[in-house]
Design a protein around this motif. Sequence first.
Motif, PDB file in Angstrom:
ATOM      1  N   SER A  60      77.269 -41.335 -49.861  1.00 16.75           N
ATOM      2  CA  SER A  60      75.956 -41.154 -49.826  1.00 16.75           C
ATOM      3  C   SER A  60      75.294 -41.557 -48.574  1.00 16.75           C
ATOM      4  N   ASN A  63      75.874 -38.442 -46.483  1.00 14.70           N
ATOM      5  CA  ASN A  63      74.831 -37.267 -46.873  1.00 14.70           C
ATOM      6  C   ASN A  63      73.666 -37.576 -46.217  1.00 14.70           C
ATOM      7  N   LYS A  64      73.007 -38.836 -46.243  1.00 12.68           N
ATOM      8  CA  LYS A  64      71.738 -39.254 -45.910  1.00 12.68           C
ATOM      9  C   LYS A  64      71.479 -38.840 -44.598  1.00 12.68           C
ATOM     10  N   VAL A  67      71.276 -35.206 -43.684  1.00 11.00           N
ATOM     11  CA  VAL A  67      70.063 -34.715 -43.685  1.00 11.00           C
ATOM     12  C   VAL A  67      69.051 -35.260 -42.625  1.00 11.00           C
ATOM     13  N   GLU A  72      68.436 -30.811 -43.784  1.00 10.84           N
ATOM     14  CA  GLU A  72      68.906 -30.472 -44.916  1.00 10.84           C
ATOM     15  C   GLU A  72      70.129 -30.945 -45.691  1.00 10.84           C
ATOM     16  N   GLU A  73      70.522 -31.073 -46.781  1.00 12.94           N
ATOM     17  CA  GLU A  73      71.834 -31.520 -47.360  1.00 12.94           C
ATOM     18  C   GLU A  73      72.851 -30.477 -46.974  1.00 12.94           C
ATOM     19  N   GLU A  74      74.214 -30.889 -46.592  1.00 14.62           N
ATOM     20  CA  GLU A  74      75.261 -29.796 -46.117  1.00 14.62           C
ATOM     21  C   GLU A  74      76.402 -30.281 -46.895  1.00 14.62           C
ATOM     22  N   PRO A  75      76.705 -30.033 -48.130  1.00 12.68           N
ATOM     23  CA  PRO A  75      77.642 -30.616 -49.084  1.00 12.68           C
ATOM     24  C   PRO A  75      79.037 -30.190 -48.400  1.00 12.68           C
ATOM     25  N   CYS A  78      79.492 -32.682 -45.542  1.00 11.60           N
ATOM     26  CA  CYS A  78      79.823 -34.084 -46.043  1.00 11.60           C
ATOM     27  C   CYS A  78      81.179 -34.180 -46.639  1.00 11.60           C
TER      28      CYS A  78
END
Length: 130
Positions: A60, A63-64, A67, A72-75, A78
């Motif tokens: 987490s 991920n934060k 961002v 933006e999220e980059e799964p 991550c």
Amino acid sequence: PQVWSRRSLEAVVSTQSTGDKRKSIKQLIDKIPTQKEELFEYPLDWSVLDKDLMERRVKSWINKKIVEYIGEEEPSLCGFICSKILAKAAPQNILQDVAIVLEEEAEVFVVKMWRLLIYETEAKKLGLVK
């Protein structure tokens, strides 16, 4: 000198007041190196870093931060970083890999992430976090 078992250490910590716990957490944070070279030499206790700790705390955070840096999220990024950590990759190797995407932010990111890993593993050993 008295040798403490993990169980007796956890018992002592669990009976600590909130103030004592805060003091223990601060002492732990103060003990973690802030300079990259010293930090990357710090012996990380890999045996404490399990999938649960990765999911609850580390993933987490990663991920934060991604961002914050990218917007933006980059799964996939991550997931890649988490897999490198679980594979016990050296911080320098992770730094080289994420520098491609994070560029000049990469070093600050990996230094903060490594401090987090040290904190989470040491705090778990001391019973400061569940």
